[in-house]
Write a protein that holds these residues in place. Structure first.
Motif, PDB file in Angstrom:
ATOM      1  N   ALA A  76       0.814  -1.216   0.000  1.00  9.16           N
ATOM      2  CA  ALA A  76       0.000   0.000   0.000  1.00  9.16           C
ATOM      3  C   ALA A  76       0.847   1.265   0.000  1.00  9.16           C
ATOM      4  O   ALA A  76       0.341   2.356  -0.286  1.00  9.16           O
ATOM      5  CB  ALA A  76      -0.946   0.015   1.205  1.00  9.16           C
ATOM      6  N   LYS A  77       2.153   1.147   0.310  1.00 10.39           N
ATOM      7  CA  LYS A  77       3.035   2.302   0.303  1.00 10.39           C
ATOM      8  C   LYS A  77       3.921   2.329  -0.931  1.00 10.39           C
ATOM      9  O   LYS A  77       4.795   3.178  -1.052  1.00 10.39           O
ATOM     10  CB  LYS A  77       3.921   2.288   1.560  1.00 10.39           C
ATOM     11  N   ALA A  78       3.710   1.394  -1.852  1.00 10.96           N
ATOM     12  CA  ALA A  78       4.551   1.313  -3.039  1.00 10.96           C
ATOM     13  C   ALA A  78       4.174   2.347  -4.093  1.00 10.96           C
ATOM     14  O   ALA A  78       4.906   2.543  -5.049  1.00 10.96           O
ATOM     15  CB  ALA A  78       4.484  -0.084  -3.652  1.00 10.96           C
ATOM     16  N   ARG A  79       3.025   2.983  -3.928  1.00  9.97           N
ATOM     17  CA  ARG A  79       2.580   4.014  -4.862  1.00  9.97           C
ATOM     18  C   ARG A  79       1.957   5.155  -4.086  1.00  9.97           C
ATOM     19  O   ARG A  79       1.467   4.973  -2.960  1.00  9.97           O
ATOM     20  CB  ARG A  79       1.525   3.459  -5.826  1.00  9.97           C
ATOM     21  N   VAL A  80       1.940   6.346  -4.687  1.00 11.74           N
ATOM     22  CA  VAL A  80       1.203   7.462  -4.113  1.00 11.74           C
ATOM     23  C   VAL A  80      -0.273   7.083  -4.122  1.00 11.74           C
ATOM     24  O   VAL A  80      -0.778   6.491  -5.075  1.00 11.74           O
ATOM     25  CB  VAL A  80       1.431   8.754  -4.933  1.00 11.74           C
ATOM     26  N   ASN A  81      -0.963   7.375  -3.025  1.00 17.76           N
ATOM     27  CA  ASN A  81      -2.379   7.000  -2.895  1.00 17.76           C
ATOM     28  C   ASN A  81      -2.558   5.491  -3.115  1.00 17.76           C
ATOM     29  O   ASN A  81      -3.450   5.043  -3.840  1.00 17.76           O
ATOM     30  CB  ASN A  81      -3.254   7.783  -3.880  1.00 17.76           C
ATOM     31  N   GLY A  82      -1.677   4.729  -2.457  1.00 17.82           N
ATOM     32  CA  GLY A  82      -1.667   3.289  -2.624  1.00 17.82           C
ATOM     33  C   GLY A  82      -2.997   2.599  -2.392  1.00 17.82           C
ATOM     34  O   GLY A  82      -3.395   1.742  -3.200  1.00 17.82           O
ATOM     35  N   PRO A  83      -3.743   2.923  -1.328  1.00 16.72           N
ATOM     36  CA  PRO A  83      -5.035   2.256  -1.112  1.00 16.72           C
ATOM     37  C   PRO A  83      -6.021   2.500  -2.257  1.00 16.72           C
ATOM     38  O   PRO A  83      -6.770   1.596  -2.642  1.00 16.72           O
ATOM     39  CB  PRO A  83      -5.535   2.866   0.199  1.00 16.72           C
ATOM     40  N   ASP A  84      -6.012   3.716  -2.814  1.00 13.47           N
ATOM     41  CA  ASP A  84      -6.872   4.010  -3.967  1.00 13.47           C
ATOM     42  C   ASP A  84      -6.501   3.113  -5.143  1.00 13.47           C
ATOM     43  O   ASP A  84      -7.372   2.569  -5.838  1.00 13.47           O
ATOM     44  CB  ASP A  84      -6.733   5.474  -4.395  1.00 13.47           C
ATOM     45  N   TYR A  85      -5.187   2.951  -5.368  1.00  9.90           N
ATOM     46  CA  TYR A  85      -4.728   2.127  -6.477  1.00  9.90           C
ATOM     47  C   TYR A  85      -5.106   0.660  -6.268  1.00  9.90           C
ATOM     48  O   TYR A  85      -5.569  -0.013  -7.191  1.00  9.90           O
ATOM     49  CB  TYR A  85      -3.220   2.259  -6.642  1.00  9.90           C
ATOM     50  N   LEU A  86      -4.909   0.157  -5.050  1.00 11.77           N
ATOM     51  CA  LEU A  86      -5.240  -1.244  -4.770  1.00 11.77           C
ATOM     52  C   LEU A  86      -6.726  -1.511  -4.980  1.00 11.77           C
ATOM     53  O   LEU A  86      -7.109  -2.518  -5.583  1.00 11.77           O
ATOM     54  CB  LEU A  86      -4.837  -1.598  -3.337  1.00 11.77           C
ATOM     55  N   HIS A 144     -12.403  -2.826  -0.990  1.00 13.64           N
ATOM     56  CA  HIS A 144     -12.221  -1.693  -0.076  1.00 13.64           C
ATOM     57  C   HIS A 144     -11.644  -2.173   1.254  1.00 13.64           C
ATOM     58  O   HIS A 144     -10.691  -1.580   1.791  1.00 13.64           O
ATOM     59  CB  HIS A 144     -13.555  -0.989   0.151  1.00 13.64           C
ATOM     60  N   ASP A 145     -12.197  -3.260   1.780  1.00 11.56           N
ATOM     61  CA  ASP A 145     -11.755  -3.755   3.081  1.00 11.56           C
ATOM     62  C   ASP A 145     -10.313  -4.240   3.054  1.00 11.56           C
ATOM     63  O   ASP A 145      -9.521  -3.905   3.935  1.00 11.56           O
ATOM     64  CB  ASP A 145     -12.671  -4.897   3.536  1.00 11.56           C
ATOM     65  N   VAL A 146      -9.959  -5.024   2.050  1.00 12.82           N
ATOM     66  CA  VAL A 146      -8.598  -5.565   2.015  1.00 12.82           C
ATOM     67  C   VAL A 146      -7.586  -4.468   1.707  1.00 12.82           C
ATOM     68  O   VAL A 146      -6.445  -4.511   2.191  1.00 12.82           O
ATOM     69  CB  VAL A 146      -8.486  -6.735   1.010  1.00 12.82           C
ATOM     70  N   SER A 147      -7.979  -3.443   0.954  1.00 10.23           N
ATOM     71  CA  SER A 147      -7.075  -2.314   0.689  1.00 10.23           C
ATOM     72  C   SER A 147      -6.800  -1.547   1.981  1.00 10.23           C
ATOM     73  O   SER A 147      -5.663  -1.108   2.227  1.00 10.23           O
ATOM     74  CB  SER A 147      -7.683  -1.387  -0.363  1.00 10.23           C
ATOM     75  N   ALA A 148      -7.829  -1.365   2.804  1.00 14.91           N
ATOM     76  CA  ALA A 148      -7.635  -0.704   4.095  1.00 14.91           C
ATOM     77  C   ALA A 148      -6.734  -1.539   4.995  1.00 14.91           C
ATOM     78  O   ALA A 148      -5.853  -1.011   5.687  1.00 14.91           O
ATOM     79  CB  ALA A 148      -8.991  -0.471   4.768  1.00 14.91           C
ATOM     80  N   PHE A 149      -6.950  -2.844   4.995  1.00 16.84           N
ATOM     81  CA  PHE A 149      -6.118  -3.736   5.812  1.00 16.84           C
ATOM     82  C   PHE A 149      -4.660  -3.660   5.383  1.00 16.84           C
ATOM     83  O   PHE A 149      -3.757  -3.610   6.229  1.00 16.84           O
ATOM     84  CB  PHE A 149      -6.630  -5.176   5.683  1.00 16.84           C
ATOM     85  N   LEU A 150      -4.413  -3.613   4.074  1.00 14.92           N
ATOM     86  CA  LEU A 150      -3.037  -3.540   3.584  1.00 14.92           C
ATOM     87  C   LEU A 150      -2.408  -2.186   3.851  1.00 14.92           C
ATOM     88  O   LEU A 150      -1.182  -2.069   3.936  1.00 14.92           O
ATOM     89  CB  LEU A 150      -2.991  -3.890   2.097  1.00 14.92           C
ATOM     90  N   MET A 151      -3.236  -1.149   3.981  1.00 19.65           N
ATOM     91  CA  MET A 151      -2.707   0.143   4.408  1.00 19.65           C
ATOM     92  C   MET A 151      -2.222   0.048   5.853  1.00 19.65           C
ATOM     93  O   MET A 151      -1.172   0.589   6.211  1.00 19.65           O
ATOM     94  CB  MET A 151      -3.779   1.228   4.279  1.00 19.65           C
ATOM     95  N   TRP A 152      -2.976  -0.682   6.667  1.00 17.60           N
ATOM     96  CA  TRP A 152      -2.547  -0.856   8.061  1.00 17.60           C
ATOM     97  C   TRP A 152      -1.256  -1.671   8.138  1.00 17.60           C
ATOM     98  O   TRP A 152      -0.350  -1.335   8.905  1.00 17.60           O
ATOM     99  CB  TRP A 152      -3.641  -1.545   8.880  1.00 17.60           C
ATOM    100  N   THR A 153      -1.138  -2.751   7.366  1.00 19.76           N
ATOM    101  CA  THR A 153       0.095  -3.550   7.418  1.00 19.76           C
ATOM    102  C   THR A 153       1.306  -2.724   6.995  1.00 19.76           C
ATOM    103  O   THR A 153       2.401  -2.927   7.502  1.00 19.76           O
ATOM    104  CB  THR A 153       0.004  -4.810   6.527  1.00 19.76           C
ATOM    105  N   ALA A 154       1.099  -1.792   6.060  1.00 22.58           N
ATOM    106  CA  ALA A 154       2.194  -0.954   5.579  1.00 22.58           C
ATOM    107  C   ALA A 154       2.526   0.168   6.550  1.00 22.58           C
ATOM    108  O   ALA A 154       3.671   0.624   6.623  1.00 22.58           O
ATOM    109  CB  ALA A 154       1.847  -0.369   4.208  1.00 22.58           C
ATOM    110  N   GLU A 155       1.536   0.634   7.295  1.00 18.15           N
ATOM    111  CA  GLU A 155       1.764   1.741   8.236  1.00 18.15           C
ATOM    112  C   GLU A 155       0.992   1.495   9.523  1.00 18.15           C
ATOM    113  O   GLU A 155       0.021   2.187   9.827  1.00 18.15           O
ATOM    114  CB  GLU A 155       1.350   3.077   7.604  1.00 18.15           C
ATOM    115  N   PRO A 156       1.427   0.512  10.324  1.00 22.21           N
ATOM    116  CA  PRO A 156       0.688   0.148  11.535  1.00 22.21           C
ATOM    117  C   PRO A 156       0.714   1.215  12.625  1.00 22.21           C
ATOM    118  O   PRO A 156      -0.118   1.197  13.526  1.00 22.21           O
ATOM    119  CB  PRO A 156       1.393  -1.130  11.999  1.00 22.21           C
TER     120      PRO A 156
END
Length: 253
Positions: free
Chosen positions: A139-149, A206-218
């Motif tokens: 989720a941090k590999a791109r700008v606005n990563g969660p939007d992209y995922l 939406h849910d898994v993208s949010a979860f991956l944002m948390w794993t990237a920035e806990p």
């Protein structure tokens, strides 16, 4: 700092793909964690974990995340007992034992999320030559990563007329070059959410993208709280400096 460095490495690996062609811009999403006071939605993170476990974990590891992190403050909100039970549903390689052999055992809370494949060659052999990326920092590999995922997971469509789709590839409106080796991972009602939420493709993405944002920035919530405290401190300090300046220079005026 270590997560920032690792995210940069992920970006470095992704860079060649980003130059593959023009793609649609992922639409901006509403996330509970956006903004200076945003926080993670615990129910959303738990649903996202369920999607990862039942869908994504078949191909993708999260080697920088330990099971016990699921119970950390600012995380999905699982209890220690729940984390122990969740970890036990995974197998990890351990050893060597007294005979010098490696062996499989049920994962413990202290273990990291394991890869479903023994090594990179085994992963590529099972995925038509493509290598499933580790999702810890994706989720941090791109700008606005969660939007992209979110866009990527919902961007599978039939290729437009005249588009030369490579063998074994799938058309995706948001993937660089519009051709992706990963088949569409999400389908309606693919999971049964524990909280009764309807498992549409949009909802699961939406849910898994949010979860991956948390794993990237806990530590996102902790960072925001610290930033707010620092801003208050700076405002108070500025006021004190201003009053001191007025007092010191008053006689000269």
């Amino acid at each position: 700092m270590m997560r920032t460095i690792l995210a940069a490495v992920v970006i470095g690996f992704a860079a060649p793909a980003l130059a593959a062609g023009d793609t649609a811009t992922p639409p901006a999403q509403k996330w509970s964690f956006n903004g200076p006071f945003g926080t993670f939605d615990r129910a959303e993170l738990q649903r996202g974990y369920q999607v990862y476990k039942e869908v994504c974990a078949a191909c993708h590891a999260m080697k920088y995340v330990a099971f016990r992190n699921l119970a950390d403050p600012g995380g999905p909100g699982f209890t220690a007992a729940e984390v122990k039970a969740l970890a036990a549903t995974f197998e990890v390689t351990d050893g060597p034992n007294d005979a010098g052999d490696m062996f499989k055992r049920a994962a413990l809370p202290s273990d990291k999320f394991p890869s479903p494949f023994a090594n990179e060659k085994a992963a590529r052999a099972s995925n038509g030559g493509a290598y499933p990326l580790d999702l810890s920092l994706i989720a941090k590999a791109r700008v606005n990563g969660p939007d992209y995922l979110k866009a990527l997971l919902t961007g599978y469509t039939a290729a437009p007329a005249g588009f030369a789709l490579g063998e074994g590839l799938h058309y995706n409106a948001y993937f660089p070059g519009n051709q992706i080796a990963m088949p569409q991972p999400l389908n309606a009602d693919q999971v049964t959410y524990a909280d009764g939420t309807k498992a549409t493709v949009e909802q699961m993405a939406h849910d898994v993208s949010a979860f991956l944002m948390w794993t990237a920035e806990p530590k996102l919530e902790e960072r925001k709280r610290m930033g707010f405290k620092v801003m208050i401190f700076l405002v108070v300090l500025t006021g004190l400096f201003f009053m001191a300046k007025k007092r010191i220079w008053a006689k000269l005026h």
